[in-house]
Design an enzyme around this catalytic site. Structure first.
Site, PDB file in Angstrom:
ATOM      1  N   PRO A   2       0.816  -1.213   0.000  1.00  0.00           N
ATOM      2  CA  PRO A   2       0.000   0.000   0.000  1.00  0.00           C
ATOM      3  C   PRO A   2       0.851   1.265   0.000  1.00  0.00           C
ATOM      4  O   PRO A   2       1.803   1.377   0.758  1.00  0.00           O
ATOM      5  CB  PRO A   2      -0.800  -0.135   1.296  1.00  0.00           C
ATOM      6  CG  PRO A   2      -0.834  -1.591   1.582  1.00  0.00           C
ATOM      7  CD  PRO A   2       0.496  -2.106   1.113  1.00  0.00           C
ATOM      8  N   GLU A   3       0.520   2.187  -0.877  1.00  0.00           N
ATOM      9  CA  GLU A   3       1.140   3.511  -0.864  1.00  0.00           C
ATOM     10  C   GLU A   3       0.033   4.524  -0.628  1.00  0.00           C
ATOM     11  O   GLU A   3      -1.133   4.160  -0.451  1.00  0.00           O
ATOM     12  CB  GLU A   3       1.872   3.758  -2.185  1.00  0.00           C
ATOM     13  CG  GLU A   3       2.869   2.654  -2.502  1.00  0.00           C
ATOM     14  CD  GLU A   3       4.126   3.132  -3.201  1.00  0.00           C
ATOM     15  OE1 GLU A   3       4.384   4.349  -3.217  1.00  0.00           O
ATOM     16  OE2 GLU A   3       4.863   2.283  -3.713  1.00  0.00           O
ATOM     17  N   LYS A  51      -0.304   7.020   5.052  1.00  0.00           N
ATOM     18  CA  LYS A  51      -0.616   5.599   4.975  1.00  0.00           C
ATOM     19  C   LYS A  51      -1.483   5.130   6.148  1.00  0.00           C
ATOM     20  O   LYS A  51      -1.626   3.939   6.388  1.00  0.00           O
ATOM     21  CB  LYS A  51       0.673   4.789   4.916  1.00  0.00           C
ATOM     22  CG  LYS A  51       1.526   5.121   3.699  1.00  0.00           C
ATOM     23  CD  LYS A  51       2.749   4.248   3.630  1.00  0.00           C
ATOM     24  CE  LYS A  51       3.607   4.619   2.425  1.00  0.00           C
ATOM     25  NZ  LYS A  51       4.784   3.730   2.285  1.00  0.00           N
ATOM     26  N   ASN A 174       7.725   2.741  -1.843  1.00  0.00           N
ATOM     27  CA  ASN A 174       8.896   2.354  -2.622  1.00  0.00           C
ATOM     28  C   ASN A 174       8.673   2.483  -4.125  1.00  0.00           C
ATOM     29  O   ASN A 174       9.584   2.843  -4.874  1.00  0.00           O
ATOM     30  CB  ASN A 174       9.305   0.921  -2.267  1.00  0.00           C
ATOM     31  CG  ASN A 174      10.800   0.731  -2.309  1.00  0.00           C
ATOM     32  OD1 ASN A 174      11.552   1.660  -2.020  1.00  0.00           O
ATOM     33  ND2 ASN A 174      11.247  -0.456  -2.676  1.00  0.00           N
ATOM     34  N   ARG A 255      14.956  -1.007   2.610  1.00  0.00           N
ATOM     35  CA  ARG A 255      14.157  -1.327   1.435  1.00  0.00           C
ATOM     36  C   ARG A 255      15.074  -1.610   0.250  1.00  0.00           C
ATOM     37  O   ARG A 255      16.300  -1.484   0.341  1.00  0.00           O
ATOM     38  CB  ARG A 255      13.229  -0.143   1.085  1.00  0.00           C
ATOM     39  CG  ARG A 255      12.364   0.303   2.242  1.00  0.00           C
ATOM     40  CD  ARG A 255      11.361  -0.751   2.675  1.00  0.00           C
ATOM     41  NE  ARG A 255      10.381  -0.942   1.651  1.00  0.00           N
ATOM     42  CZ  ARG A 255       9.323  -0.128   1.480  1.00  0.00           C
ATOM     43  NH1 ARG A 255       9.159   0.911   2.257  1.00  0.00           N
ATOM     44  NH2 ARG A 255       8.442  -0.375   0.532  1.00  0.00           N
TER      45      ARG A 255
END
Length: 268
Positions: A2-3, A51, A174, A255
């Site tokens: 999820p972004e 978020k 990301n 990440r």
């Protein structure tokens, strides 16, 4: 993963399913809310902040908190999701053991899977959970100047990690980090203080998220066809769409980062 745009879309799903209704039942499958019963509570609205999901409710008359406004907070992180079903419809989105919350209304059932940071707090205290966040790229109070100010306060941090820091600007994940930096021709390892036109980078991030708002397929290329939705993200060893150089992938902080070494040169 999820972004910001995915969380915004999820908030709209809950808004359509529950807003303005009185809950007919609830079931929380996490220790901190295991005995909480929201039956009779009215859902006022569903909102997102970066978020974070914020479901705002009002306690019914006769309840010890009757008439007071409360917020059910949840964070999707990497694997969380909310789904709305019609009453009687099979909950088929994910395995049942991942269910963390169930909210029932006369016309819909909202099911939360693998949710994180579930908490029920007074709405007036929301800032205790989201007040640390930077400007929300999809929020009504989006402030690009403030986002730039927060970024430049840490000039030695890599731009790749700085864009993911929700304290700088809320909503970039990301995928958008990688795509924005490719489109700007900036190496993810460039120090924030050395990024040319940081305001332009911030503006592009906001435009990309806004362009994908309202749909579930995220695209930065303009194409919604499978395999054509990104320039670098998820395309390790595939040819760059601009120059043909093989896209690379490497760990950066906690990440991974995808980039084109030719279009985004000068990695330290």
């Amino acid at each position: 993963m999820p972004e910001g745009d995915t969380v915004w879309n999820t908030a709209r799903v809950l808004q359509r399913a529950l807003a303005g209704t009185r809950l007919t039942g609830s079931d929380f499958r996490v220790p901190q809310l295991a005995v909480t019963d929201l039956t009779g509570w009215t859902v006022r609205e569903s909102a997102s902040r970066g978020k974070h999901l914020l479901l705002r409710l009002t306690a019914p008359d006769g309840h010890p908190d009757g008439g007071r406004d409360w917020t059910l907070h949840s964070h999707l992180r990497m694997d969380g999701a909310w789904r709305a079903y019609a009453p009687g419809e099979r909950w088929a989105a994910r395995p049942a053991h991942l269910i963390r919350a169930v909210l029932r209304s006369p016309g819909a059932v909202a099911v939360g899977y693998h949710l994180h940071e579930l908490a029920l707090i007074p709405t007036a205290a929301e800032e205790s959970l989201v007040g640390h966040l930077g400007p929300d790229l999809l929020g009504p109070d989006w402030d690009p100047d403030e986002a730039v100010r927060r970024l430049v306060a840490h000039p030695d941090e890599s731009i790749g990690e700085a864009l993911l820091d929700q304290r700088n600007l809320a909503g970039v994940g990301n995928l958008y980090k990688c795509e924005v930096l490719f489109l700007r021709g900036v190496s993810p390892w460039t120090p924030v203080g050395a990024v040319p036109d940081l305001a332009g980078t911030v503006a592009l991030a906001q435009r990309l998220l806004a362009a994908n708002r309202g749909r579930w397929t995220q695209s930065t290329t303009g194409s919604l066809h499978r395999g054509q939705t990104s320039y670098v993200y998820g395309r390790r060893a595939q040819p760059c769409r601009r120059c043909g150089t093989a896209i690379r992938k490497a760990e950066q902080g906690e990440r991974v980062t995808y980039w084109c070494p030719a279009c985004q040169p000068d990695r330290p």
